[in-house]
Design an enzyme around this catalytic site. Structure first.
Site, PDB file in Angstrom:
ATOM      1  N   ASP A  26       0.767  -1.051   0.164  1.00 30.98           N
ATOM      2  CA  ASP A  26       0.116   0.076   0.004  1.00 30.98           C
ATOM      3  C   ASP A  26       0.868   1.189  -0.196  1.00 30.98           C
ATOM      4  O   ASP A  26       2.095   1.311   0.407  1.00 30.98           O
ATOM      5  CB  ASP A  26      -0.948  -0.040   1.255  1.00 30.98           C
ATOM      6  CG  ASP A  26      -1.940   1.096   1.279  1.00 30.98           C
ATOM      7  OD1 ASP A  26      -2.565   1.271   0.213  1.00 30.98           O
ATOM      8  OD2 ASP A  26      -1.932   1.821   2.237  1.00 30.98           O
ATOM      9  N   ASP A  28      -0.322   5.011   0.571  1.00 33.49           N
ATOM     10  CA  ASP A  28      -0.687   6.175   1.685  1.00 33.49           C
ATOM     11  C   ASP A  28      -0.512   5.393   3.118  1.00 33.49           C
ATOM     12  O   ASP A  28      -1.329   4.178   3.177  1.00 33.49           O
ATOM     13  CB  ASP A  28      -1.944   6.843   1.567  1.00 33.49           C
ATOM     14  CG  ASP A  28      -2.076   7.526   0.227  1.00 33.49           C
ATOM     15  OD1 ASP A  28      -1.257   8.339   0.240  1.00 33.49           O
ATOM     16  OD2 ASP A  28      -2.971   7.390  -0.530  1.00 33.49           O
ATOM     17  N   ASP A 225      -1.179  -0.530   6.078  1.00 35.32           N
ATOM     18  CA  ASP A 225      -1.580  -0.164   7.309  1.00 35.32           C
ATOM     19  C   ASP A 225      -3.232   0.098   7.700  1.00 35.32           C
ATOM     20  O   ASP A 225      -3.272   0.355   8.865  1.00 35.32           O
ATOM     21  CB  ASP A 225      -1.107   1.680   7.301  1.00 35.32           C
ATOM     22  CG  ASP A 225      -1.997   2.217   6.443  1.00 35.32           C
ATOM     23  OD1 ASP A 225      -2.219   2.030   5.319  1.00 35.32           O
ATOM     24  OD2 ASP A 225      -2.475   3.423   7.145  1.00 35.32           O
TER      25      ASP A 225
END
Length: 343
Positions: A26, A28, A225
């Site tokens: 991922d 961001d 995250d």
């Protein structure tokens, strides 16, 4: 076929960059936040790549094109090409292309990333409900997306045009904090129309399919995250995952996670790719041990004794909480235990 419920983070005797052939990263909250590289990301990814691990960047953000994302990564010191980037715009464009004829018009509510992805699939982006679109596609368009774009989507959907969404992330990390994501914009259209979109992005199967098709990964490791997109997406794709604590997920959310939100591994940041992972040992009766910590589940709260690295304490707490929670999320109070770790 039922799958076993994860009750503790796993250990690994190998560095994760050696145990897996491809990291599905991922962006961001993992590689960067607000456009700036997260601490240790550049060096860690460079070392993993030099050791033979393929790096693929998988994002639910449909605003930017793969070329633009790759250019940004390269500027940060992470060499990347467009072929290394997989976006929810690409996943939703394939989903639409599977349903409509080549050359069909598609009303776009979003940014350039969606338009490029649709053209790649032989579809024609249009701007108005009066352009006779055969589908509506909605993706993150940035903070400057005009309110009138939502109205165009609503007009088309009210006429029976099918509605697709790149993703439904309610929030997106930024340099100034947490901002509304595409999911918040999707809710605007949902409330106005009463319709439900077909969604492509993480954690749903179309995104995993797109990622596998474009990377050819055989032993992938999802790195993210967010529990509800990255980790659940790995769960749905039946692949392993690494949660890093550089984005939106905190310790309390991790401990309360239901089975589909429990990662295989937990680490502070992307340096976790370069190391093995410690084992969590023990049972519910004797307590769960990791490093110098022992965690147990009491009647009302999670208990933690010992000392050592905070992450080891968190891993032990995960085992206690996930075992206590079983097939549901753990509702025990973790505040005192997490405070002991400074988390």
């Amino acid at each position: 076929m039922s799958r076993s419920v994860r009750t503790r983070p796993e250990g690994s005797g190998q560095a994760l960059s050696e145990a897996y052939d491809t990291a599905l990263l991922d962006l961001d909250g993992v590689v960067y936040a607000g456009g700036n590289a997260i601490a240790h990301a550049v060096e860690s990814l460079g070392t993993a790549r030099d050791g033979g691990m393929r790096l693929a960047y998988v994002t639910n953000n449909a605003l930017r094109t793969p070329d633009a994302v790759a250019g940004h990564l390269t500027e940060l010191g992470i060499p990347a090409g467009a072929q290394d980037v997989i976006t929810s715009a690409q996943a939703v464009a394939r989903l639409v292309a599977d349903e409509v004829p080549s050359g069909a018009r598609v009303l776009v509510v979003g940014g350039e990333g969606l338009r490029v992805a649709l053209r790649e699939r032989g579809l024609v982006p249009v701007e108005s409900a009066d352009d006779d679109p055969v589908a509506v596609v909605q993706g993150y368009g940035g903070p400057e997306l005009p309110w009138g774009r939502f109205a165009e989507a609503c007009y088309a959907i009210a006429r029976g045009v099918p509605w697709f969404a790149s993703n439904t992330d309610l929030t997106i990390p930024s340099a100034r904090g947490i901002a509304p994501g595409n999911g918040a914009a999707v809710e605007v259209v949902r409330i106005a129309t009463g319709a439900e979109p077909r969604v492509a992005g993480k954690p749903l199967p179309p995104m995993h399919r797109e990622t596998v098709l474009r990377t050819g990964a055989e032993r992938p490791l999802v790195v993210g995250d967010r529990l509800d997109t990255d980790i659940e997406g790995a769960f749905n794709g039946e692949v392993d995952s690494l949660l890093v604590l550089t984005g939106v997920t905190d310790g309390a959310q991790l401990l309360a996670a239901p089975p589909e939100h429990r990662p295989t591994y937990v680490d502070a940041d992307l340096r976790g790719l370069l190391t093995g992972q410690p084992e969590v040992s023990g049972t519910a009766d004797e307590g769960f041990r990791c490093g110098g910590w022992t965690a147990t589940a009491g009647a009302e709260r999670l208990e933690l004794t010992g000392d050592g690295a905070a992450l080891d304490g968190l891993r032990a707490l995960c085992a206690a909480a996930w075992t206590a929670g079983g097939e549901k999320g753990c509702a025990l109070d973790a505040g005192k235990a997490l405070a002991k770790l400074g988390l």
